[in-house]
Design a protein around this motif. Structure first.
Motif, mmCIF file in Angstrom:
data_model
loop_
_atom_site.group_PDB
_atom_site.id
_atom_site.type_symbol
_atom_site.label_atom_id
_atom_site.label_comp_id
_atom_site.label_asym_id
_atom_site.label_seq_id
_atom_site.Cartn_x
_atom_site.Cartn_y
_atom_site.Cartn_z
ATOM 1 N N HIS A 42 19.940 52.069 8.931
ATOM 2 C CA HIS A 42 20.212 53.493 9.125
ATOM 3 C C HIS A 42 21.333 53.933 8.176
ATOM 4 C CE1 HIS A 42 18.361 54.062 13.420
ATOM 5 N NE2 HIS A 42 17.548 53.438 12.587
ATOM 6 N N ILE A 94 23.612 45.565 16.370
ATOM 7 C CA ILE A 94 24.079 45.944 15.021
ATOM 8 C C ILE A 94 24.748 44.703 14.442
ATOM 9 C CG2 ILE A 94 25.367 47.616 13.684
ATOM 10 C CD1 ILE A 94 23.252 48.847 15.544
ATOM 11 N N SER A 99 20.362 46.133 11.514
ATOM 12 C CA SER A 99 20.198 45.664 12.888
ATOM 13 C C SER A 99 19.141 44.569 12.956
ATOM 14 C CB SER A 99 19.804 46.845 13.787
ATOM 15 O OG SER A 99 19.420 46.409 15.075
ATOM 16 N N ARG A 141 23.818 47.905 20.880
ATOM 17 C CA ARG A 141 22.901 48.652 20.012
ATOM 18 C C ARG A 141 23.444 50.015 19.579
ATOM 19 N NH1 ARG A 141 17.942 48.350 24.072
ATOM 20 N NH2 ARG A 141 19.708 48.837 25.419
ATOM 21 N N HIS A 194 19.471 52.545 16.802
ATOM 22 C CA HIS A 194 19.015 51.161 16.671
ATOM 23 C C HIS A 194 18.546 50.645 18.024
ATOM 24 C CE1 HIS A 194 19.981 50.300 12.507
ATOM 25 N NE2 HIS A 194 21.174 50.862 12.653
#
Length: 819
Positions: A578, A540, A572, A517, A536
């Motif tokens: 993001h 990912i 994600s 993550r 996240h």
């Protein structure tokens, strides 16, 4: 066999009469062949009614005679046909045939019996008439009357064919002698102009009815032109009336010539047309005021008078002069005309236009025409021309790459050029790239191969390479870096706690996303992790790097560049996207302290894009636009210039979206789904433009490069599409299992599946070759550039276990021109 036995064989067609008869026409080779005569007739002498300023010489005096003779001739033929005189019709036909096949003689000085202008000849020199008005400029059946002034006397010749309104004129003793002499020379000719009365009576009169009878008689006679040999080789005195050379005359119109004294009382009232007529007449009179005493003066007079002819009759005059020219002179003229008509179609053009013309030609044609002459070689040996050809043929589509390749050409010229030093480096660069592409597609060419063992039995999830390094990510939390030239393992990057499933690098900065993550930033030169981005809450699964690009023009016409700095976008399984500012790492950095921060206090975090309801599976970004595809069956459009707001939610797929691609210039994007379709969207309006159907299973991979859209699916096939129209260009079939990876560059497609790594010609849509024949397992990843193919493959060993290798195929070996 009995030789004495009479053969019963009958020779075929032995009793058949010949259908064709060879007949030599125009043995002297002058310009009188029937095909040429017919071709010249297309240079029509028929003119519209024009003022004298355009058509100075008229044939009004010939009109009545032409009509009378034609009418009587027609009436005679009609009378004979009505009387059943077939022989007469046959004779007419034979006469016409003789007219067509008659030819000139070899003599350079000829006098036709049909000449209608009888001029005074002294010492082989023609003296033009000095009468104040020209009444005929055409070579016709009828002839005009001209006054000829000779020293010491005045004589007037009466030419047959003039209408009854023309008066009878006396001929002086000297004139009669001259006329009698000329008549005796042409007495054997039966041309239309024959009929000069040889009566020596001083009061010799010929009325128009007698003249008409003579003309009609001549129409019924065969014509046999005679020649008059002149030892002085002087110009021909008259124009020949050989029927094959006589061109059709225009229908005479009303003569624009009027009385010389008309409107003398009011000169100021002259119209421009009449003024032009008068001025032309005065100029003609001035040219004819003095009698030429030499042939040079005669030629000069003819040259000045020819300017008063219409363009059609200037052609007629030239043709008549060429008719009297022998073959040797015609051959000389032909060479002169041929050379004078030559034009340098390329060299005489402005360089901008020449470059535009050459830009439509292919490389083979350019190389061929560069051998024509040094001037053409210099024009074609142009950097801009070959740089444009590199882009047009998709050998190099990035302008920056071309500039980089041509910045230092020492190695390029030494390895790939055998021509002199003056050859253009851009042309050598084109040669190099074209040769390498041809090697890819040639099944007989064996590339240089390097096999690297390094990952054990782990699956390679992501791969990227360039001229110096190959970077791979696997599902066992390691990142490995190899040397592209040797295949040697140079670095192992450790830090992730889970498998790496997303990876991409920009310059020296490497970004990886993992099942732990986290997002990690690495300095590839040192192998050190410099940044750890957290935020996240799940794996990912995908990422992309957006570099500064021109996205439009402002009000002042200046380029709008966005973003100002490279951006990192990550997707994600937590449904979120993001956006981070990408740290740019220098290769010479040492003793870097790892930046590790959470989401709330991370200065690199720009925005969190929320909205998807399931895992984000695919990301494509350019400029200010982000395209995301999700397992929630939707595609979303995000605008970074509007604080990352979601502009459109594109709904149309019936199942998960696995792949996306963007065409920023055309404002469209593409999405591939598990519903086996590909959708084309307008990301500005959110409109669904088209649905591409054909695959029968999951479309897991999409790639748009240089106007070529390629899709790969689990149905073991690839398809090439036209992204502008959505038309299917090619179906690529040959794999036996689902396509696990592929990449293309617009010219070629490399695809991998279970035990197969295949190469396809993207332009032709055909299978080219198998790149690897010894693969016993799956093909995990494959990446290509213009010279290399790098693939992560699996082989089954003796223990029946899979082992992963990195295969490097190099097609850029320097050629050995000496061998």
């Amino acid at each position: 066999m009995d030789c004495n036995k009479v053969s019963d064989f009958v020779y075929p067609l032995s009793d058949k009469p010949a259908k064709f008869e060879y007949k030599l026409v125009n043995q002297n080779g002058k310009l009188a062949e029937v095909p040429l005569h017919k071709e010249y007739q297309r240079l029509s002498l028929f003119e519209e009614k024009q003022p004298f300023c355009q058509q100075e010489v008229t044939a009004e005096c010939l009109e009545s005679t032409d009509r009378t003779v034609a009418a009587e001739h027609t009436h005679e033929n009609s009378r004979k046909r009505n009387a059943g005189d077939d022989d007469s019709a046959e004779r007419d036909s034979m006469i016409s045939c003789e007219d067509i096949t008659s030819s000139d003689t070899d003599s350079n000085t000829q006098v036709s019996a049909s000449s209608r202008v009888h001029s005074y000849r002294t010492n082989g020199l023609l003296h033009p008439p000095t009468k104040k008005r020209l009444t005929s400029g055409y070579d016709s059946i009828g002839s005009a009357s001209f006054q000829v002034e000779s020293p010491g006397s005045m004589s007037t010749a009466i030419v047959p064919g003039v209408n009854s309104n023309m008066s009878t004129v006396d001929v002086s003793d000297n004139g009669r002698d001259m006329m009698a002499n000329m008549q005796s020379q042409v007495s054997t000719s039966h041309s239309l102009g024959e009929g000069i009365n040889d009566n020596n009576n001083n009061n010799n009169n010929i009325n128009s009815n007698q003249t008409g009878n003579l003309v009609r008689d001549q129409l019924r006679r065969p014509k046999t032109p005679n020649t008059m040999n002149s030892p002085s080789q002087t110009p021909v005195s008259d124009m020949e009336e050989d029927p094959i050379q006589q061109l059709p005359l225009p229908s005479p119109s009303a003569s624009p010539i009027q009385s010389d004294h008309e409107n003398d009382d009011d000169v100021s009232s002259e119209t421009p047309r009449r003024m032009g007529q008068r001025l032309n007449l005065e100029m003609i009179e001035s040219h004819m005021a003095s009698i030429p005493s030499t042939q040079a003066e005669l030629i000069n007079t003819i040259k000045h008078l020819s300017q008063f002819l219409s363009p059609q009759n200037q052609n007629h005059l030239i043709f008549r002069l060429l008719q009297k020219t022998n073959r040797s002179s015609l051959s000389t003229f032909n060479g002169l005309l041929h050379d004078s008509l030559k034009r340098d179609l390329l060299g005489n053009l402005p360089i901008e236009i020449a470059m535009k013309v050459l830009s439509y030609l292919d490389a083979d044609t350019l190389l061929s025409i560069s051998e024509v002459c040094k001037k053409w070689f210099k024009i074609i040996n142009n950097t801009a021309l070959w740089a444009n050809l590199l882009k047009r043929d998709k050998l190099i589509t990035d302008e920056n790459v071309i500039k980089y390749e041509l910045s230092d050409t020492t190695e390029l010229l030494s390895e790939w050029c055998t021509l002199p030093d003056d050859i253009n480096p851009a042309q050598v660069l084109y040669k190099k790239r074209r040769m390498i592409v041809n090697r890819w597609l040639d099944p007989k060419f064996k590339p240089k191969r390097i096999s690297v063992k390094g990952h054990g039995n782990k699956v390679v999830t992501c791969l990227q390479h360039d001229e110096e390094k190959i970077v791979t990510g696997v599902d066992d939390k390691y990142i490995l870096i190899y040397s592209t030239q040797t295949g040697q393992l140079t670095k192992v990057l450790e830090g992730h706690d889970g498998g790496v499933w997303a990876m991409k690098y920009y310059k020296n900065t490497l970004v990886t996303g993992s099942t732990d993550r986290s997002v990690r930033i690495w300095n590839m030169a040192t192998g050190k992790c410099t940044h750890v981005f957290r935020g996240h809450t799940s794996t990912i699964r995908c990422l992309d790097i957006i570099t500064p690009s021109v996205i439009g023009k402002d009000a002042h016409g200046e380029d709008i560049v966005f973003p100002e700095h490279p951006l990192l976008i990550t997707g994600s399984r937590d449904h979120n996207i993001h956006v981070w500012r990408l740290p740019i790492l220098q290769e010479d950095a040492v003793d870097e302290v790892t930046f590790d921060s959470g989401e709330s206090e991370n200065p690199y975090l720009i925005a969190v894009l929320t909205g998807h309801t399931q895992s984000v599976r695919s990301l494509s970004g350019y400029g200010n636009i982000i395209i995301s595809g999700s397992y929630d069956s939707t595609v979303r459009i995000w605008d970074l210039l509007d604080n990352g707001r979601c502009k459109h939610i594109l709904q149309g797929h019936q199942d998960r979206v696995y792949s996306t691609a963007i065409d920023f210039d055309r404002k469209v994007c593409f999405s591939g789904s598990m519903d086996s379709t590909i959708n084309i969207w307008n990301f500005e309006t959110g409109e669904l433009l088209k649905v591409l159907e054909g695959h029968s299973s999951l479309v897991g991979l999409l790639a748009l490069v240089d106007g070529v859209l390629v899709s790969a699916a689990a149905d073991a096939s690839l398809r090439i599409w036209d992204p502008a129209t959505g038309d299917l260009r090619s179906k690529l079939r040959g794999h036996a299992a689902a396509i696990t990876c592929f990449e293309h560059d617009g010219l070629k497609v490399v695809s991998g599946s279970e035990k197969m790594l295949k190469l396809w010609d993207a332009q032709r849509g055909e299978f080219a070759r198998n790149l690897l024949d010894d693969v016993t397992g799956g093909i995990w990843q494959v990446r290509i550039d213009y010279k290399r193919c790098v693939a992560a493959v699996q082989r089954v060993n003796s223990a029946d276990e899979g082992e992963t290798y990195i295969e490097i195929l190099d097609f850029s070996e320097v050629p050995n021109f000496q061998s």
